[in-house]
Design an enzyme around this catalytic site. Structure first.
Site, PDB file in Angstrom:
ATOM      1  N   ARG A  62      29.208  46.917  47.772  1.00 33.26           N
ATOM      2  CA  ARG A  62      30.682  46.931  47.761  1.00 33.26           C
ATOM      3  C   ARG A  62      31.288  46.467  46.437  1.00 33.26           C
ATOM      4  O   ARG A  62      32.313  45.768  46.396  1.00 33.26           O
ATOM      5  CB  ARG A  62      31.258  46.094  48.926  1.00 33.26           C
ATOM      6  N   SER A 107      36.676  45.941  57.291  1.00 38.11           N
ATOM      7  CA  SER A 107      35.888  44.704  57.344  1.00 38.11           C
ATOM      8  C   SER A 107      36.456  43.685  56.362  1.00 38.11           C
ATOM      9  O   SER A 107      36.605  43.973  55.179  1.00 38.11           O
ATOM     10  CB  SER A 107      34.434  44.981  56.979  1.00 38.11           C
ATOM     11  N   GLU A 143      35.455  40.667  51.591  1.00 39.79           N
ATOM     12  CA  GLU A 143      35.283  41.998  50.985  1.00 39.79           C
ATOM     13  C   GLU A 143      36.653  42.504  50.520  1.00 39.79           C
ATOM     14  O   GLU A 143      36.768  43.147  49.480  1.00 39.79           O
ATOM     15  CB  GLU A 143      34.691  42.955  52.026  1.00 39.79           C
TER      16      GLU A 143
END
Ligand SMILES: Cc1cc2nc3c(=O)[nH]c(=O)nc-3n(C[C@H](O)[C@H](O)[C@H](O)COP(=O)(O)OP(=O)(O)OC[C@H]3O[C@@H](n4cnc5c(N)ncnc54)[C@H](O)[C@@H]3O)c2cc1C
Length: 326
Positions: free
Chosen positions: A192, A241, A311
């Site tokens: 990510r 998320s 995130e």
């Protein structure tokens, strides 16, 4: 696409909006306004905005699809640039490869093109990238920044596998804003995250995949969509998320084990459907979401010893993780 270079002295002045609300430009539907705001219609417009911001020593914040940012409640000082109008598809075709074979499916676009457009192209060609791209919101450029992808074991499953190159307006030079092409192998791709192109703004992206059709692709896309609808709170505002999966763990599982599903602060709630999602029940502020994030982190750390990292990128906060630049 040739790289080009515009000297700051050649640039037309641009008109900025002021006190522009950012609520409708992010998926959580929270946050304050931008002191100055620009939605460039072209890369030259963008460069003109950057030049003006530099002359005035404004901090510059970049927003694309807004599906992975928590926008602060206060007025964000400096310039917020939305890439939504850099949304032209430049090339979408199958090209022959040396030595024969079925060729390569090539999709080249400006960074503000929605991922769903790229997914549609690969789906029409019955190619595997359609499966992971379907259902990830936001734009292609944001997908590169985040190395967006899915957890399931499939090929491909992350942006790093389908990116050939990116064009970046480099903001590190003193006098101008060169557009530099970076090959995917010059970038550093991790979970990510992508690096090796900053500081700057990604303005064009080249994607490709071998043109070997898989007749099952449509079925895989349907399965993936069914799974998302069944497991994610897609009817409520969220940013997907909230926490990265720590090595060897699933954040959702840890949060659920700690009994935090349904925990609410103001109008923000840990989703009852997916523990790693925080949803806006309607009246949430960014502060509610930030406080809830802090509570979840503290409880998970206390009960399991695992430290969760976000995130989602903090946008306009003093501890900004969306890397504004001057
Ligand atoms: C319902 C839902 C489901 C999701 N599912 C997934 C999933 O399965 N997998 C996944 O990986 N993510 C998922 N996400 C998160 C999000 O969609 C991805 O991270 C997406 O790639 C972000 O793209 P964006 O265009 O919205 O970026 P933004 O949110 O606008 O920006 C993200 C960051 O990138 C920077 N940025 C964006 N574009 C540029 C650019 N062109 N140049 C320089 N900097 C830029 C911004 O400053 C910010 O720091 C989900 C989100 C939601 C709401």
């Amino acid at each position: 696409m040739p790289s080009h270079r515009i000297a700051t002295s050649e640039i037309e002045p641009v008109k900025f909006e002021q006190q522009k609300s950012l609520k409708d430009l992010n998926w959580w539907k929270v946050g304050g306004s931008a002191q100055f705001f620009l939605q460039p219609q072209s890369i030259d417009d963008l460069i003109a905005g950057l030049a003006e911001a530099r002359a005035r020593t404004w901090a510059v914040h970049v927003l694309s699809g807004g599906s992975n940012v928590l926008v602060a409640d206060h007025e964000i000082s400096g310039l917020v640039i939305s890439l939504r109008s850099l949304n032209r598809v430049l090339r979408s075709e199958v090209v022959p490869t040396e030595g024969g074979g079925s060729g390569r499916a090539v999709f080249e676009c400006e960074a503000g093109v929605a991922k769903s457009e790229a997914a549609k192209f690969f789906l029409q060609k019955k190619l595997a990238p359609a499966v992971f791209l379907t259902g990830i919101p936001g734009d292609v450029g944001g997908g590169v920044v985040m190395n967006a992808g899915v957890g399931e074991a499939r090929t491909p499953r992350e942006f790093c596998e389908i990116v050939d190159w990116i064009d970046v307006v480099d903001t590190s030079a003193d006098n101008d804003f060169p557009v530099r092409r970076r090959g995917a192998d010059e970038l550093h791709w991790t979970y990510r995250h992508s690096a090796g192109w900053q500081p700057g703004v990604i303005v064009r992206v080249g994607l490709s995949w071998p043109a070997d059709p898989d007749p099952q692709v449509m079925e895989h896309v349907r399965d993936a969509t069914r799974k998302r609808v069944a497991t994610q709170p897609l009817t409520q505002p969220s940013c997907g998320s909230v926490f990265r999966n720590p090595p060897g763990h699933k954040s959702a599982k840890l949060i659920e084990q700690c009994g935090l599903k349904g925990l609410t602060v103001g109008g923000a709630q840990v989703s009852l459907k997916h523990a790693n999602f925080i949803v806006n029940l309607g009246s949430a502020t960014a502060q509610d979401i930030q406080t809830l994030i802090a509570k979840v982190r503290a409880t998970v750390l206390e009960k399991t010893g695992v430290s969760l990292e976000t995130e989602v990128r903090l946008f306009g906060f003093s501890s900004d993780t969306s890397t504004p630049f001057r």
